[in-house]
Write a protein that holds these residues in place. Structure first.
Motif, mmCIF file in Angstrom:
data_model
loop_
_atom_site.group_PDB
_atom_site.id
_atom_site.type_symbol
_atom_site.label_atom_id
_atom_site.label_comp_id
_atom_site.label_asym_id
_atom_site.label_seq_id
_atom_site.Cartn_x
_atom_site.Cartn_y
_atom_site.Cartn_z
ATOM 1 N N ALA A 43 114.981 -3.116 80.181
ATOM 2 C CA ALA A 43 114.106 -2.974 79.010
ATOM 3 C C ALA A 43 114.700 -3.692 77.803
ATOM 4 C CB ALA A 43 113.888 -1.495 78.694
ATOM 5 N N SER A 44 116.020 -3.554 77.594
ATOM 6 C CA SER A 44 116.621 -4.226 76.445
ATOM 7 C C SER A 44 116.694 -5.730 76.662
ATOM 8 C CB SER A 44 118.011 -3.651 76.146
ATOM 9 O OG SER A 44 118.901 -3.966 77.186
ATOM 10 N N GLU A 45 116.802 -6.169 77.923
ATOM 11 C CA GLU A 45 116.829 -7.603 78.208
ATOM 12 C C GLU A 45 115.459 -8.241 77.982
ATOM 13 O OE1 GLU A 45 118.382 -8.222 82.120
ATOM 14 O OE2 GLU A 45 120.327 -7.378 81.609
ATOM 15 N N GLU A 46 114.397 -7.445 78.071
ATOM 16 C CA GLU A 46 113.055 -7.979 77.885
ATOM 17 C C GLU A 46 112.832 -8.434 76.454
ATOM 18 O OE1 GLU A 46 110.123 -5.232 79.326
ATOM 19 O OE2 GLU A 46 111.119 -5.091 81.261
ATOM 20 N N ILE A 58 107.062 -17.342 69.363
ATOM 21 C CA ILE A 58 106.575 -15.972 69.450
ATOM 22 C C ILE A 58 105.057 -15.994 69.610
ATOM 23 C CG2 ILE A 58 106.505 -13.733 68.291
ATOM 24 C CD1 ILE A 58 108.919 -14.724 66.604
ATOM 25 N N THR A 59 104.533 -15.126 70.463
ATOM 26 C CA THR A 59 103.089 -14.983 70.616
ATOM 27 C C THR A 59 102.643 -13.737 69.871
ATOM 28 O OG1 THR A 59 103.147 -16.034 72.787
ATOM 29 C CG2 THR A 59 101.204 -14.712 72.272
ATOM 30 N N SER A 60 101.679 -13.906 69.001
ATOM 31 C CA SER A 60 101.124 -12.766 68.278
ATOM 32 C C SER A 60 100.440 -11.848 69.280
ATOM 33 C CB SER A 60 100.120 -13.237 67.232
ATOM 34 O OG SER A 60 99.401 -12.133 66.722
ATOM 35 N N SER A 176 105.619 -4.411 70.509
ATOM 36 C CA SER A 176 104.719 -5.085 71.452
ATOM 37 C C SER A 176 105.547 -5.685 72.580
ATOM 38 C CB SER A 176 103.930 -6.193 70.749
ATOM 39 O OG SER A 176 104.747 -7.331 70.548
ATOM 40 N N ASP A 177 104.877 -6.201 73.589
ATOM 41 C CA ASP A 177 105.576 -6.870 74.688
ATOM 42 C C ASP A 177 106.267 -8.140 74.213
ATOM 43 O OD1 ASP A 177 104.729 -4.924 76.435
ATOM 44 O OD2 ASP A 177 103.025 -6.088 77.185
ATOM 45 N N GLU A 178 105.829 -8.683 73.086
ATOM 46 C CA GLU A 178 106.392 -9.921 72.536
ATOM 47 C C GLU A 178 107.484 -9.660 71.494
ATOM 48 O OE1 GLU A 178 105.843 -13.138 73.348
ATOM 49 O OE2 GLU A 178 104.671 -12.369 75.014
#
Length: 189
Positions: A43-46, A58-60, A176-178
């Motif tokens: 999770a932290s590597e994501e 970065i994707t909004s 967010s995922d981003e």
């Protein structure tokens, strides 16, 4: 004598079987613990982590467009644009500072947008979940429309204490995922 020997052997067998069950329980518990720590590491590597001088694409998460951010510099100071920390922060003490993050934001999408209306950056300590949002009055360039393939440079300004952390984190697309982080070493620690 035979009864004592049989009872003793039966007791030893039961004890051995009991130890085997306990060992497998311990192994199962250890396996679960190992799996959990692996999940936490994944999770932290994501989260994407960058340093000063590196550029993040970065994707909004909300608006689904890409932008670039480069942290050009980071400093802790008692004055920004002629405004002293004591004038800006009521009850400021000796350890209070402005945290100033110089950034370059580039629009790499096909549409124009106003950066302050589309995304923000949270400033936090390493162990802080959220953090605070910048004081937009110091980064007025972020209020202007940014055309495709154009970039804007400015300063994100926050308030902090010089002794609050050894490393601060600038977070884009928080929760967010981003989610993207920039590590900002404390220049005064």
């Amino acid at each position: 004598m035979k009864k004592i020997l049989i009872i003793t052997l039966t007791g030893l067998l039961l004890a051995a079987c009991s130890d085997e069950n306990n060992n497998s329980d311990v192994e199962e518990n250890n396996q679960t613990t190992t799996d959990t720590s692996t999940d936490n590491e994944e999770a932290s590597e994501e989260k994407k982590i960058y340093q000063i001088g590196e550029t993040a694409v970065i994707t909004s998460d909300m608006y689904d467009f890409d932008y670039e951010v480069t942290v050009d510099n980071f400093e802790l100071t008692k004055e920004v644009d002629g405004i002293k920390i004591e004038e800006f922060l009521t009850g400021a003490r000796e350890e209070h500072r402005f945290a100033v993050v110089d950034v370059t934001i580039k629009n790499i999408s096909d549409e124009s947008y106003v950066p302050h209306e589309m995304f923000s950056a949270n400033f936090a300590t390493e162990d802080q979940l959220g953090g605070e949002v910048s004081n937009d009055e110091f980064f007025t360039e972020g209020d202007k429309e940014l055309q495709p393939d154009q970039e804007v440079k400015g300063r994100l300004v926050y308030t902090t204490r010089v002794d609050e952390a050894d490393t601060f984190i600038l977070k884009y697309e928080f929760t967010s995922d981003e989610e993207t982080h920039f590590e900002l070493p404390n220049p005064e620690s």
